[in-house]
Design a protein around this motif. Sequence first.
Motif, PDB file in Angstrom:
ATOM      1  N   GLY A  12       0.831  -1.205   0.000  1.00 35.60           N
ATOM      2  CA  GLY A  12       0.000   0.000   0.000  1.00 35.60           C
ATOM      3  C   GLY A  12       0.858   1.244   0.000  1.00 35.60           C
ATOM      4  N   TYR A  13       0.203   2.362   0.269  1.00 29.65           N
ATOM      5  CA  TYR A  13       0.881   3.657   0.266  1.00 29.65           C
ATOM      6  C   TYR A  13       0.564   4.397   1.561  1.00 29.65           C
ATOM      7  CZ  TYR A  13       1.501   2.606  -4.666  1.00 29.65           C
ATOM      8  OH  TYR A  13       1.853   2.006  -5.849  1.00 29.65           O
ATOM      9  N   GLU A  14       1.553   5.068   2.079  1.00 31.03           N
ATOM     10  CA  GLU A  14       1.419   5.883   3.302  1.00 31.03           C
ATOM     11  C   GLU A  14       0.694   5.125   4.408  1.00 31.03           C
ATOM     12  OE1 GLU A  14      -0.392   9.352   1.629  1.00 31.03           O
ATOM     13  OE2 GLU A  14       1.330   9.530   0.294  1.00 31.03           O
ATOM     14  N   SER A  17      -3.190   0.002   3.459  1.00 29.96           N
ATOM     15  CA  SER A  17      -2.994  -1.182   2.628  1.00 29.96           C
ATOM     16  C   SER A  17      -3.993  -1.244   1.476  1.00 29.96           C
ATOM     17  CB  SER A  17      -3.090  -2.416   3.530  1.00 29.96           C
ATOM     18  OG  SER A  17      -3.850  -3.396   2.919  1.00 29.96           O
ATOM     19  N   ILE A  18      -3.522  -1.713   0.308  1.00 34.47           N
ATOM     20  CA  ILE A  18      -4.427  -1.924  -0.835  1.00 34.47           C
ATOM     21  C   ILE A  18      -4.540  -3.410  -1.172  1.00 34.47           C
ATOM     22  CG2 ILE A  18      -4.110   0.338  -1.932  1.00 34.47           C
ATOM     23  CD1 ILE A  18      -2.157  -1.173  -3.886  1.00 34.47           C
ATOM     24  N   LEU A  19      -3.617  -4.212  -0.603  1.00 30.29           N
ATOM     25  CA  LEU A  19      -3.562  -5.620  -0.976  1.00 30.29           C
ATOM     26  C   LEU A  19      -2.877  -6.399   0.148  1.00 30.29           C
ATOM     27  CD1 LEU A  19      -4.242  -7.253  -3.545  1.00 30.29           C
ATOM     28  CD2 LEU A  19      -1.940  -6.798  -4.337  1.00 30.29           C
ATOM     29  N   GLY A  36      -4.763  -9.649 -12.656  1.00 32.85           N
ATOM     30  CA  GLY A  36      -5.642  -8.932 -11.734  1.00 32.85           C
ATOM     31  C   GLY A  36      -6.311  -7.790 -12.459  1.00 32.85           C
ATOM     32  N   GLU A  37      -7.421  -7.344 -11.918  1.00 30.64           N
ATOM     33  CA  GLU A  37      -8.160  -6.252 -12.543  1.00 30.64           C
ATOM     34  C   GLU A  37      -7.355  -4.953 -12.473  1.00 30.64           C
ATOM     35  OE1 GLU A  37     -11.224  -6.596 -14.112  1.00 30.64           O
ATOM     36  OE2 GLU A  37     -10.541  -8.658 -13.856  1.00 30.64           O
ATOM     37  N   ASN A  38      -7.785  -3.947 -13.226  1.00 35.21           N
ATOM     38  CA  ASN A  38      -7.187  -2.617 -13.131  1.00 35.21           C
ATOM     39  C   ASN A  38      -7.244  -2.130 -11.693  1.00 35.21           C
ATOM     40  OD1 ASN A  38      -6.020  -1.430 -15.276  1.00 35.21           O
ATOM     41  ND2 ASN A  38      -7.966  -0.880 -16.259  1.00 35.21           N
ATOM     42  N   GLY A  39      -6.148  -1.626 -11.186  1.00 39.49           N
ATOM     43  CA  GLY A  39      -6.134  -1.090  -9.828  1.00 39.49           C
ATOM     44  C   GLY A  39      -5.988  -2.147  -8.751  1.00 39.49           C
ATOM     45  N   SER A  43       1.112  -3.266 -10.389  1.00 45.64           N
ATOM     46  CA  SER A  43       2.316  -2.431 -10.528  1.00 45.64           C
ATOM     47  C   SER A  43       2.930  -2.151  -9.153  1.00 45.64           C
ATOM     48  CB  SER A  43       1.981  -1.109 -11.217  1.00 45.64           C
ATOM     49  OG  SER A  43       1.520  -1.339 -12.527  1.00 45.64           O
ATOM     50  N   THR A  44       2.065  -1.943  -8.167  1.00 46.68           N
ATOM     51  CA  THR A  44       2.559  -1.692  -6.806  1.00 46.68           C
ATOM     52  C   THR A  44       3.385  -2.878  -6.313  1.00 46.68           C
ATOM     53  OG1 THR A  44       0.612  -0.342  -6.354  1.00 46.68           O
ATOM     54  CG2 THR A  44       1.833  -1.144  -4.431  1.00 46.68           C
ATOM     55  N   LEU A  45       2.919  -4.085  -6.611  1.00 41.71           N
ATOM     56  CA  LEU A  45       3.662  -5.280  -6.183  1.00 41.71           C
ATOM     57  C   LEU A  45       5.062  -5.291  -6.797  1.00 41.71           C
ATOM     58  CD1 LEU A  45       3.892  -8.097  -4.867  1.00 41.71           C
ATOM     59  CD2 LEU A  45       2.995  -9.044  -7.002  1.00 41.71           C
ATOM     60  N   SER A  75       9.135  -0.776 -16.912  1.00 46.06           N
ATOM     61  CA  SER A  75       7.971  -0.246 -16.191  1.00 46.06           C
ATOM     62  C   SER A  75       6.787  -0.072 -17.134  1.00 46.06           C
ATOM     63  CB  SER A  75       8.324   1.087 -15.545  1.00 46.06           C
ATOM     64  OG  SER A  75       8.526   2.050 -16.544  1.00 46.06           O
ATOM     65  N   GLN A  76       5.621   0.110 -16.538  1.00 47.02           N
ATOM     66  CA  GLN A  76       4.423   0.398 -17.324  1.00 47.02           C
ATOM     67  C   GLN A  76       4.658   1.732 -18.033  1.00 47.02           C
ATOM     68  OE1 GLN A  76       0.944   0.153 -14.846  1.00 47.02           O
ATOM     69  NE2 GLN A  76      -0.409  -0.083 -16.586  1.00 47.02           N
ATOM     70  N   GLN A  77       4.396   1.784 -19.337  1.00 44.38           N
ATOM     71  CA  GLN A  77       4.717   2.982 -20.125  1.00 44.38           C
ATOM     72  C   GLN A  77       3.689   4.094 -19.946  1.00 44.38           C
ATOM     73  OE1 GLN A  77       7.783   3.368 -21.370  1.00 44.38           O
ATOM     74  NE2 GLN A  77       7.306   3.265 -23.529  1.00 44.38           N
TER      75      GLN A  77
HETATM   76  N1  LIG Z   1       1.887   6.522  -5.678  1.00 41.93           N
HETATM   77  C1  LIG Z   1       0.675   6.153  -5.211  1.00 41.93           C
HETATM   78  N2  LIG Z   1       0.155   6.704  -4.083  1.00 41.93           N
HETATM   79  C2  LIG Z   1      -1.058   6.331  -3.613  1.00 41.93           C
HETATM   80  N3  LIG Z   1      -1.846   5.400  -4.185  1.00 41.93           N
HETATM   81  C3  LIG Z   1      -1.383   4.804  -5.312  1.00 41.93           C
HETATM   82  C4  LIG Z   1      -0.103   5.144  -5.891  1.00 41.93           C
HETATM   83  N4  LIG Z   1       0.083   4.387  -6.997  1.00 41.93           N
HETATM   84  C5  LIG Z   1      -1.019   3.614  -7.108  1.00 41.93           C
HETATM   85  N5  LIG Z   1      -1.892   3.861  -6.113  1.00 41.93           N
HETATM   86  C6  LIG Z   1      -3.194   3.195  -5.896  1.00 41.93           C
HETATM   87  O1  LIG Z   1      -2.954   1.817  -5.614  1.00 41.93           O
HETATM   88  C7  LIG Z   1      -3.920   0.998  -6.260  1.00 41.93           C
HETATM   89  C8  LIG Z   1      -3.221  -0.027  -7.122  1.00 41.93           C
HETATM   90  O2  LIG Z   1      -2.564   0.608  -8.186  1.00 41.93           O
HETATM   91  P1  LIG Z   1      -1.633  -0.177  -9.210  1.00 41.93           P
HETATM   92  O3  LIG Z   1      -0.632  -0.947  -8.446  1.00 41.93           O
HETATM   93  O4  LIG Z   1      -1.123   0.813 -10.193  1.00 41.93           O
HETATM   94  O5  LIG Z   1      -2.693  -1.170  -9.886  1.00 41.93           O
HETATM   95  P2  LIG Z   1      -2.607  -2.058 -11.227  1.00 41.93           P
HETATM   96  O6  LIG Z   1      -1.196  -2.006 -11.716  1.00 41.93           O
HETATM   97  O7  LIG Z   1      -3.047  -3.430 -10.812  1.00 41.93           O
HETATM   98  O8  LIG Z   1      -3.577  -1.471 -12.204  1.00 41.93           O
HETATM   99  C9  LIG Z   1      -4.840   1.939  -7.046  1.00 41.93           C
HETATM  100  O9  LIG Z   1      -5.995   2.154  -6.284  1.00 41.93           O
HETATM  101  C10 LIG Z   1      -4.023   3.195  -7.180  1.00 41.93           C
HETATM  102  O10 LIG Z   1      -4.864   4.322  -7.232  1.00 41.93           O
END
Ligand SMILES: Nc1ncnc2c1ncn2[C@@H]1O[C@H](COP(=O)(O)OP(=O)(O)O)[C@@H](O)[C@H]1O
Length: 236
Positions: A12-14, A17-19, A36-39, A43-45, A75-77
């Motif tokens: 997650g960020y700050e 958690s997102i996952l 996995g679905e969008n969002g 990419s975060t992983l 990276s994702q472009q």
């Molecule tokens: N730098 C960031 N700060 C805060 N939230 C973020 C950041 N980057 C991505 N997110 C959030 O984390 C979630 C997952 O994003 P991401 O990893 O890009 O998903 P995916 O690659 O599966 O589409 C999304 O809800 C996105 O808005």
Amino acid sequence: MSYISCDNLSLGYEGKSILDNISFKANKGDYLCVLGENGAGKSTLLKTILGMNMPIDGLIEFGDGLCKHDIGYLSQQTEVQRDFPASVEEIVYSGLQSSHGFRLFYSKEEKELVRRSMERMDIVHLAKSCYRELSGGQQQRVLLARALCATKKVLVLDEPVSGLDPLVSSNLYSLISELNKEGIAIIMISHDLQAALKYASHILYLCNKPFFGTKEEFIESKQGKLFMAMKDMEDN
Ligand SMILES: Nc1ncnc2c1ncn2[C@@H]1O[C@H](COP(=O)(O)OP(=O)(O)O)[C@@H](O)[C@H]1O
Ligand SMILES: [Mg+2]
């Protein structure tokens, strides 16, 4: 020991958690597709594995002689990156590992590595071309050559065929598959379920109840069946 082992990761960020509950391993020779679905946090992983983002909880271990800096990353472009005003050669050189930051001079071995990576991706004839004037498929080959300069062990690819037409995508998948057969472990995010099922040895599916296992286990799993049915509906 595996190249990469993740145990019970929360991402997650700050601090939010997102996952959660992400556990998987990547070994030499593996081809791991992350679905996995969008969002969903794909990419975060990858950014977390690469140390560009801190995990909120859980453990990431590197083994079998791999360290974080031995991983090649594509990276994702973004649109901005597609417009990058540099030559192909400059972009490939920027993939070289450097503890000194910006450098004017490269060793013979480094130049050789750049040349071999460019040959491998069939872009030698484009060396002096401007990156932003290339087609989408050529740009991705440049970025793969760049990632190859950083590793002989693991390539981490975030949607490498996104936006490419089917024939160009298929060529890129073949190239990636060849690199895998030569011994490079692949960790790749893809939206393309068909390609994932064709090439991957393992699947990591990010959702509420994450799945990790071999491709065959994924096809038989509850999550796998649901995901495949969902994709079917999207396609029809
Ligand atoms: N730098 C960031 N700060 C805060 N939230 C973020 C950041 N980057 C991505 N997110 C959030 O984390 C979630 C997952 O994003 P991401 O990893 O890009 O998903 P995916 O690659 O599966 O589409 C999304 O809800 C996105 O808005
Ligand atoms: Mg993404």
